[in-house]
Design a protein around this motif. Structure first.
Motif, PDB file in Angstrom:
ATOM      1  N   PRO A   3       0.812  -1.214   0.000  1.00 45.48           N
ATOM      2  CA  PRO A   3       0.000   0.000   0.000  1.00 45.48           C
ATOM      3  C   PRO A   3       0.850   1.271   0.000  1.00 45.48           C
ATOM      4  N   ARG A   4       1.979   1.254   0.706  1.00 43.54           N
ATOM      5  CA  ARG A   4       2.845   2.440   0.758  1.00 43.54           C
ATOM      6  C   ARG A   4       3.445   2.723  -0.617  1.00 43.54           C
ATOM      7  N   ARG A   5       3.900   1.677  -1.321  1.00 43.81           N
ATOM      8  CA  ARG A   5       4.464   1.879  -2.669  1.00 43.81           C
ATOM      9  C   ARG A   5       3.379   2.341  -3.634  1.00 43.81           C
ATOM     10  N   LEU A   6       2.158   1.816  -3.483  1.00 45.69           N
ATOM     11  CA  LEU A   6       1.053   2.235  -4.335  1.00 45.69           C
ATOM     12  C   LEU A   6       0.738   3.711  -4.094  1.00 45.69           C
ATOM     13  N   ALA A   7       0.738   4.139  -2.831  1.00 43.50           N
ATOM     14  CA  ALA A   7       0.509   5.550  -2.508  1.00 43.50           C
ATOM     15  C   ALA A   7       1.629   6.406  -3.088  1.00 43.50           C
ATOM     16  N   ALA A   8       2.860   5.924  -2.995  1.00 46.88           N
ATOM     17  CA  ALA A   8       3.999   6.667  -3.545  1.00 46.88           C
ATOM     18  C   ALA A   8       3.859   6.832  -5.050  1.00 46.88           C
ATOM     19  N   LEU A   9       3.446   5.772  -5.721  1.00 48.80           N
ATOM     20  CA  LEU A   9       3.258   5.830  -7.165  1.00 48.80           C
ATOM     21  C   LEU A   9       2.155   6.820  -7.520  1.00 48.80           C
ATOM     22  N   ALA A  10       1.043   6.762  -6.791  1.00 48.26           N
ATOM     23  CA  ALA A  10      -0.068   7.676  -7.064  1.00 48.26           C
ATOM     24  C   ALA A  10       0.351   9.124  -6.865  1.00 48.26           C
ATOM     25  N   LEU A  11       1.072   9.402  -5.780  1.00 49.40           N
ATOM     26  CA  LEU A  11       1.523  10.773  -5.540  1.00 49.40           C
ATOM     27  C   LEU A  11       2.556  11.200  -6.574  1.00 49.40           C
ATOM     28  N   ALA A  12       3.415  10.291  -6.992  1.00 45.78           N
ATOM     29  CA  ALA A  12       4.425  10.631  -7.998  1.00 45.78           C
ATOM     30  C   ALA A  12       3.765  11.016  -9.317  1.00 45.78           C
ATOM     31  N   LEU A  13       2.615  10.417  -9.598  1.00 44.78           N
ATOM     32  CA  LEU A  13       1.907  10.737 -10.837  1.00 44.78           C
ATOM     33  C   LEU A  13       1.358  12.153 -10.844  1.00 44.78           C
ATOM     34  N   VAL A  14       1.107  12.698  -9.658  1.00 48.58           N
ATOM     35  CA  VAL A  14       0.511  14.028  -9.605  1.00 48.58           C
ATOM     36  C   VAL A  14       1.470  15.113  -9.147  1.00 48.58           C
ATOM     37  N   ARG A  63     -11.051  20.873   0.543  1.00 42.42           N
ATOM     38  CA  ARG A  63     -10.566  20.317   1.811  1.00 42.42           C
ATOM     39  C   ARG A  63      -9.573  19.177   1.597  1.00 42.42           C
ATOM     40  N   GLY A  64      -9.231  18.862   0.338  1.00 35.86           N
ATOM     41  CA  GLY A  64      -8.262  17.805   0.067  1.00 35.86           C
ATOM     42  C   GLY A  64      -8.840  16.419   0.231  1.00 35.86           C
ATOM     43  N   LEU A  65     -10.161  16.288   0.062  1.00 34.97           N
ATOM     44  CA  LEU A  65     -10.822  15.008   0.289  1.00 34.97           C
ATOM     45  C   LEU A  65     -11.286  14.369  -1.014  1.00 34.97           C
ATOM     46  N   ALA A  66     -10.577  14.659  -2.096  1.00 40.15           N
ATOM     47  CA  ALA A  66     -10.842  14.025  -3.389  1.00 40.15           C
ATOM     48  C   ALA A  66      -9.503  13.822  -4.077  1.00 40.15           C
ATOM     49  N   GLY A  67      -9.292  12.622  -4.586  1.00 39.94           N
ATOM     50  CA  GLY A  67      -8.045  12.335  -5.288  1.00 39.94           C
ATOM     51  C   GLY A  67      -8.171  12.468  -6.784  1.00 39.94           C
ATOM     52  N   GLY A  68      -9.391  12.316  -7.273  1.00 43.04           N
ATOM     53  CA  GLY A  68      -9.604  12.399  -8.704  1.00 43.04           C
ATOM     54  C   GLY A  68     -11.047  12.708  -9.018  1.00 43.04           C
ATOM     55  N   LEU A  69     -11.260  13.194 -10.226  1.00 42.37           N
ATOM     56  CA  LEU A  69     -12.598  13.515 -10.695  1.00 42.37           C
ATOM     57  C   LEU A  69     -12.775  12.979 -12.102  1.00 42.37           C
ATOM     58  N   MET A  70     -13.986  12.563 -12.394  1.00 44.67           N
ATOM     59  CA  MET A  70     -14.337  12.071 -13.725  1.00 44.67           C
ATOM     60  C   MET A  70     -15.300  13.054 -14.379  1.00 44.67           C
ATOM     61  N   ASN A  71     -15.289  13.035 -15.702  1.00 38.68           N
ATOM     62  CA  ASN A  71     -16.282  13.734 -16.515  1.00 38.68           C
ATOM     63  C   ASN A  71     -16.232  15.251 -16.417  1.00 38.68           C
ATOM     64  N   GLU A  87      -6.018  25.031  -3.426  1.00 39.82           N
ATOM     65  CA  GLU A  87      -6.405  25.753  -2.213  1.00 39.82           C
ATOM     66  C   GLU A  87      -6.418  24.836  -0.986  1.00 39.82           C
ATOM     67  N   SER A  88      -6.356  23.526  -1.217  1.00 36.93           N
ATOM     68  CA  SER A  88      -6.380  22.590  -0.088  1.00 36.93           C
ATOM     69  C   SER A  88      -5.115  22.757   0.754  1.00 36.93           C
ATOM     70  N   ARG A  89      -5.145  22.218   1.938  1.00 36.35           N
ATOM     71  CA  ARG A  89      -4.030  22.374   2.877  1.00 36.35           C
ATOM     72  C   ARG A  89      -2.699  21.938   2.285  1.00 36.35           C
ATOM     73  N   LEU A  90      -2.674  20.844   1.546  1.00 42.10           N
ATOM     74  CA  LEU A  90      -1.419  20.325   0.984  1.00 42.10           C
ATOM     75  C   LEU A  90      -1.274  20.615  -0.510  1.00 42.10           C
ATOM     76  N   GLY A  91      -2.319  21.118  -1.143  1.00 40.48           N
ATOM     77  CA  GLY A  91      -2.240  21.507  -2.551  1.00 40.48           C
ATOM     78  C   GLY A  91      -2.009  20.354  -3.511  1.00 40.48           C
ATOM     79  N   ILE A  92      -2.472  19.160  -3.179  1.00 38.09           N
ATOM     80  CA  ILE A  92      -2.269  17.996  -4.046  1.00 38.09           C
ATOM     81  C   ILE A  92      -3.210  18.108  -5.235  1.00 38.09           C
ATOM     82  N   PRO A  93      -2.682  18.113  -6.467  1.00 42.35           N
ATOM     83  CA  PRO A  93      -3.556  18.222  -7.649  1.00 42.35           C
ATOM     84  C   PRO A  93      -4.397  16.969  -7.839  1.00 42.35           C
ATOM     85  N   LEU A  94      -5.480  17.145  -8.567  1.00 39.52           N
ATOM     86  CA  LEU A  94      -6.402  16.043  -8.853  1.00 39.52           C
ATOM     87  C   LEU A  94      -5.972  15.256 -10.096  1.00 39.52           C
TER      88      LEU A  94
END
Length: 101
Positions: A3-14, A63-71, A87-94
């Protein structure tokens, strides 16, 4: 894959494109830093894939409570939701996707 490597991969993509020039060790360090700063609610939120239309919550993105959006297939709409994510606390793009044939 752990799970940690999967999270790392997902974050690396964004991560911004500038991150691609960084070494794998530097990317891993940055991912660990972001994961360490995230609340449990934010980590769970990053697993959420929302959709444009009824039920969409701009506040959830802000609020940073979405990782992705469709449509979201209109460039101004994509820019608007990405601005909300920044604008979210950590500014992680979708991650943005379309459900098409």
């Amino acid at each position: 894959m752990s799970p940690r490597r999967l999270a790392a991969l997902a974050l690396a993509l964004v991560l911004p494109a500038a991150a691609l020039a960084q070494s794998p060790a530097e990317i891993d360090r940055r991912v660990e830093e972001i994961l360490g700063r995230m609340t449990l609610e934010e980590k769970i939120g990053q697993l959420h894939l929302g959709s444009n239309g009824p039920g969409f919550s701009a506040d959830q993105v802000r609020r940073g409570l979405a990782g992705g959006l469709m449509n979201f297939n209109d460039a101004p709409d994509v820019a608007r939701v990405q601005a909300l994510a920044r604008e979210s606390r950590l500014g992680i793009p979708l991650l943005i996707g379309l459900d098409v044939l």
